[in-house]
Motif scaffolding. Sequence first.
Motif, short mmCIF file in Angstrom:
data_model
loop_
_atom_site.label_atom_id
_atom_site.label_comp_id
_atom_site.label_asym_id
_atom_site.label_seq_id
_atom_site.Cartn_x
_atom_site.Cartn_y
_atom_site.Cartn_z
N ASN A 1 92.55 64.12 45.11
CA ASN A 1 92.71 65.21 44.14
C ASN A 1 91.75 66.38 44.39
OD1 ASN A 1 94.71 63.73 42.79
ND2 ASN A 1 93.19 62.71 41.49
N PHE A 2 91.77 66.89 45.60
CA PHE A 2 90.89 68.01 45.98
C PHE A 2 91.07 69.20 45.04
CE2 PHE A 2 89.81 71.88 48.27
CZ PHE A 2 88.63 71.56 48.90
N PHE A 3 92.32 69.55 44.76
CA PHE A 3 92.57 70.74 43.93
C PHE A 3 92.16 70.52 42.48
CE2 PHE A 3 95.55 71.62 47.46
CZ PHE A 3 95.05 72.86 47.83
N ASP A 4 92.24 69.29 42.00
CA ASP A 4 91.80 69.00 40.64
C ASP A 4 90.31 69.29 40.50
OD1 ASP A 4 92.01 67.72 37.90
OD2 ASP A 4 90.59 66.35 38.85
N MET A 5 89.53 68.95 41.53
CA MET A 5 88.11 69.24 41.51
C MET A 5 87.88 70.74 41.37
SD MET A 5 85.32 68.59 44.58
CE MET A 5 86.16 69.80 45.63
N LEU A 6 88.59 71.54 42.17
CA LEU A 6 88.42 72.99 42.08
C LEU A 6 88.90 73.53 40.73
CD1 LEU A 6 89.51 74.25 45.63
CD2 LEU A 6 87.23 73.66 44.79
N HIS B 1 80.51 81.87 45.15
CA HIS B 1 79.85 80.70 44.57
C HIS B 1 80.03 80.60 43.06
CE1 HIS B 1 76.83 83.89 44.01
NE2 HIS B 1 76.47 83.21 42.94
N TYR B 2 80.05 79.35 42.60
CA TYR B 2 79.98 79.06 41.17
C TYR B 2 78.52 79.16 40.74
CZ TYR B 2 84.62 77.03 41.86
OH TYR B 2 85.93 76.83 42.17
N VAL B 3 78.30 79.49 39.48
CA VAL B 3 76.96 79.53 38.92
C VAL B 3 76.84 78.36 37.94
CG1 VAL B 3 75.25 80.87 37.66
CG2 VAL B 3 76.93 82.04 39.13
N VAL B 4 76.07 77.35 38.33
CA VAL B 4 75.95 76.12 37.55
C VAL B 4 74.51 75.98 37.08
CG1 VAL B 4 76.33 73.63 37.53
CG2 VAL B 4 77.75 75.08 38.99
N SER B 5 74.26 76.42 35.86
CA SER B 5 72.90 76.37 35.28
C SER B 5 71.88 77.01 36.22
CB SER B 5 72.50 74.92 34.97
OG SER B 5 73.39 74.36 34.03
N LYS C 1 73.46 78.18 42.60
CA LYS C 1 74.63 78.72 43.28
C LYS C 1 75.33 77.59 44.03
CE LYS C 1 72.68 83.34 43.99
NZ LYS C 1 72.39 84.42 44.98
N VAL C 2 76.59 77.37 43.73
CA VAL C 2 77.37 76.33 44.39
C VAL C 2 78.49 77.01 45.17
CG1 VAL C 2 78.77 74.25 44.11
CG2 VAL C 2 76.83 74.66 42.58
N PHE C 3 78.29 77.16 46.47
CA PHE C 3 79.26 77.82 47.33
C PHE C 3 80.45 76.91 47.59
CE2 PHE C 3 75.50 80.30 47.93
CZ PHE C 3 75.94 81.59 48.20
N SER C 4 81.64 77.47 47.58
CA SER C 4 82.85 76.68 47.77
C SER C 4 83.12 76.46 49.26
CB SER C 4 84.06 77.39 47.12
OG SER C 4 84.02 78.78 47.35
N VAL D 1 83.73 74.25 56.49
CA VAL D 1 84.26 75.60 56.29
C VAL D 1 83.82 76.05 54.91
CG1 VAL D 1 86.31 77.05 56.23
CG2 VAL D 1 86.26 75.05 57.74
N ILE D 2 83.06 77.14 54.85
CA ILE D 2 82.49 77.63 53.59
C ILE D 2 82.94 79.07 53.39
CG2 ILE D 2 80.34 78.08 52.34
CD1 ILE D 2 79.06 75.97 54.31
N GLY D 3 83.48 79.37 52.20
CA GLY D 3 83.95 80.73 51.95
C GLY D 3 84.41 80.90 50.53
N ASN D 4 85.15 81.98 50.29
CA ASN D 4 85.63 82.26 48.95
C ASN D 4 86.60 81.19 48.49
OD1 ASN D 4 87.77 83.79 47.05
ND2 ASN D 4 85.73 84.70 46.86
#
Length: 251
Positions: A47-52, A65-69, A72-75, A89-92
């Motif tokens: 369930n990769f997409f469920d995580m996103l 990146h997400y801002v988690v407290s 920075k959590v890069f996707s 692979v890291i990106g938008n």
Amino acid sequence: MNIDLHTHGKLAKKTDFSMDYFLSMTREAKENDLQAVALTEHFNTRNFFDMLDQLDREFEYNGDHYVVSGLKVFSGMEVDVAEVGHILVIGNRADIRDLRGQLEPYSGKDSFIPFKELLDRTDNYDVLRIGAHPMRESTPLTHHDPLQLQRLDALDVNAKDLFQYGFGMEGEVRRFADQLGLPACAGSDSHQPLQFGSVYNQLQADCDTAAQIRDEIRAGRYSLEISQCLNVKVKAAQMMKELLKKSMVVA
């Protein structure tokens, strides 16, 4: 900016994404003086997409990146290739979603995407591409065509490999990277919170996008840091991971 470029948000591929578990990961990352991590979950995880989707609902997203407290959590994602090996692979998040959709036909063990084809596809996106644990016996990259490997942005000095093979593995990865004209960067390969802080990259700049991180690494404006407590951190994380997996089976 202190960043770990190889992390996972789930205990294992076959487990569902748990927001509570993910938040325990991010708390531990912050407690180990990290300002950022790259979430490079396996592309063929359950369930990769469920995580996103869950991350999209819960957190603000800036740049790549997400801002988690405050962290920075890069996707990103970790992709298996047909000839054996793993590529980060890291990106938008939109690009990661698109690329993951393209990889659906290649998600089975007997149908992974060829290395060159993955590179060709990701050439169309502004992403950071790292060769994960390139000297690991089970998933090496040393047998690949050097001309294709040189299309990567860096190679991964992996905490699990430093624990398994010894700290001399850093030198082996650096020599291999030097042969290819690539930098070497750090990734903890954490699936469990206790592993954070075992290795990380200290960037001179505060980055908001994968392209900015890529530029800093390519320019050498960073240092690769290895904790003196790496062996304890990785061993403890592995033991806890096994205990948690067994408890899930029992439950």
